[in-house]
Design an enzyme around this catalytic site. Sequence first.
Site, PDB file in Angstrom:
ATOM      1  N   TYR A 169       0.822  -1.217   0.000  1.00 45.19           N
ATOM      2  CA  TYR A 169       0.000   0.000   0.000  1.00 45.19           C
ATOM      3  C   TYR A 169       0.859   1.271   0.000  1.00 45.19           C
ATOM      4  O   TYR A 169       0.364   2.358  -0.252  1.00 45.19           O
ATOM      5  CB  TYR A 169      -0.942   0.036   1.207  1.00 45.19           C
ATOM      6  CG  TYR A 169      -2.018  -1.048   1.171  1.00 45.19           C
ATOM      7  CD1 TYR A 169      -2.327  -1.731   0.007  1.00 45.19           C
ATOM      8  CD2 TYR A 169      -2.722  -1.380   2.325  1.00 45.19           C
ATOM      9  CE1 TYR A 169      -3.295  -2.716  -0.023  1.00 45.19           C
ATOM     10  CE2 TYR A 169      -3.697  -2.370   2.308  1.00 45.19           C
ATOM     11  CZ  TYR A 169      -3.968  -3.029   1.129  1.00 45.19           C
ATOM     12  OH  TYR A 169      -4.934  -4.016   1.100  1.00 45.19           O
ATOM     13  N   ASP A 253      -2.787 -17.769   2.134  1.00 47.44           N
ATOM     14  CA  ASP A 253      -4.006 -18.350   1.550  1.00 47.44           C
ATOM     15  C   ASP A 253      -4.499 -19.531   2.390  1.00 47.44           C
ATOM     16  O   ASP A 253      -5.706 -19.705   2.592  1.00 47.44           O
ATOM     17  CB  ASP A 253      -3.792 -18.745   0.076  1.00 47.44           C
ATOM     18  CG  ASP A 253      -2.534 -19.590  -0.141  1.00 47.44           C
ATOM     19  OD1 ASP A 253      -1.663 -19.617   0.752  1.00 47.44           O
ATOM     20  OD2 ASP A 253      -2.417 -20.229  -1.202  1.00 47.44           O
ATOM     21  N   ASP A 277      -5.136  -6.939   5.939  1.00 48.18           N
ATOM     22  CA  ASP A 277      -6.371  -6.246   5.566  1.00 48.18           C
ATOM     23  C   ASP A 277      -7.479  -7.275   5.331  1.00 48.18           C
ATOM     24  O   ASP A 277      -8.601  -7.173   5.850  1.00 48.18           O
ATOM     25  CB  ASP A 277      -6.081  -5.441   4.285  1.00 48.18           C
ATOM     26  CG  ASP A 277      -7.146  -4.405   3.990  1.00 48.18           C
ATOM     27  OD1 ASP A 277      -8.127  -4.355   4.741  1.00 48.18           O
ATOM     28  OD2 ASP A 277      -6.988  -3.661   3.008  1.00 48.18           O
TER      29      ASP A 277
END
Length: 392
Positions: A169, A253, A277
């Site tokens: 980000y 994942d 996030d």
Amino acid sequence: YEIRNCDWSSDVCSSDLTKSLGYLMIKVKKRKILLLPGDGIGPEVIAEVKKIINWFNDKKSLDFEIDQELVGGCSYDKHGTPITDEVFYKALESEVIMLGAVGGPTWDNLEFSKKPERALLKLRKELKLFANLRPAICFKQLVDASTLKPEIVSGLDIMIVRELTGGIYFGEPRGIKPIENGERKGINTHTYTTSEITRVARIAFDLARKRSNKVTSCEKSNVMEAGQLWKEEVQELHEKEYKDVELSHMLADNCAMQLLRNPKQFDVIVTDNLFGDMLSDQASMLTGSLGLLPSASLGAKNKDGEMRAMYEPIHGSAPDIAGKGIANPIASILSFAMALRYSLDLDKEADILEKAVQDVLNDGLRTKDIMSEGMKETSTSAMGDAIISKLQ
Ligand code: NAD
């Protein structure tokens, strides 16, 4: 030092000496709390936090100095900017910032730099709030609010520690640029340094020591070099300083899948900005209601050893219910409990506040968002009052 008249009901005034003197000299360190209610339901839920802070001041002789300012859309309406310099500098000086929420449809079409959310990003960046703590707790009284089976979520208590100021980000280069054949290319860069990784991992290990002593570190070390570095640095820190804490590494994942399959296997999860996030949003939904979950964003310590921190509910400004008096204030009140614990070193006070919330839920009191058959529906302010009467 301050000279005070005696409050005869308070513990510190119970000695015969203070009773006979009638006054007391106490060492006082004012703890500055800045309230930034923001937009939508923000002011409604922060009003309940203010009541709780005042209760601690009155009944526990604590010395919280409260200030309150505009931030977000309401600041834009009054001052033409989502956060004024004056408010920003007040935030820099405050030990604790309690934020409500910012934003709403009124301000959706403003240019990027004026949007309410810019105020939050500025605060997070300038206060260097690098660690975002998001507990996902499933209250036993609200087990049916989850979309998962009760036996999967009942008693769930996970803490997700998300790195907040690094990674993709913020990495450079970034942008959108034209390339050959009239196509465009979007670029973001995922970078982490040793110190960025170790400071957030240290927070996770320290938290684990106060909980069930287990950390799961998540990355994608199988396909990303930054993920490989993450894994190596966390492992090295563990070997050097935190051997007593159980550490495991998990691909992000797989962690997403395990959070649905068997979330109770986790205690503290530490991960980067991007994966954090998503994983923290996913974990919050295990518990069923946005209105219940607090968060803390912790920053680096200043030269006096004081840490800057911002506490806020994970929900937004909920424009659909703003002004109706039905918002759930529990996420904000539990955010204040986190402030008591992590910024103000008042673990006992945090415990009694969290217990008061549990007791009110045990009594069957519910705001509309968590209402179910046989329970008693209550307003935002009545929920705050009920929590105070339990504290009492
Ligand atoms: P939201 O969290 O505001 O609302 C989602 C849903 O949950 C709504 O139906 C709302 O009524 C309900 N809800 C949320 N909090 C509740 C509470 N305390 N009690 C009862 N019900 C509650 O998310 P959204 O609708 O996607 O966003 C609304 C606005 O908030 C947007 O402008 C968004 O940008 C902003 N936002 C701000 C923050 C923040 O300030 N940190 C975070 C998320 C969203």
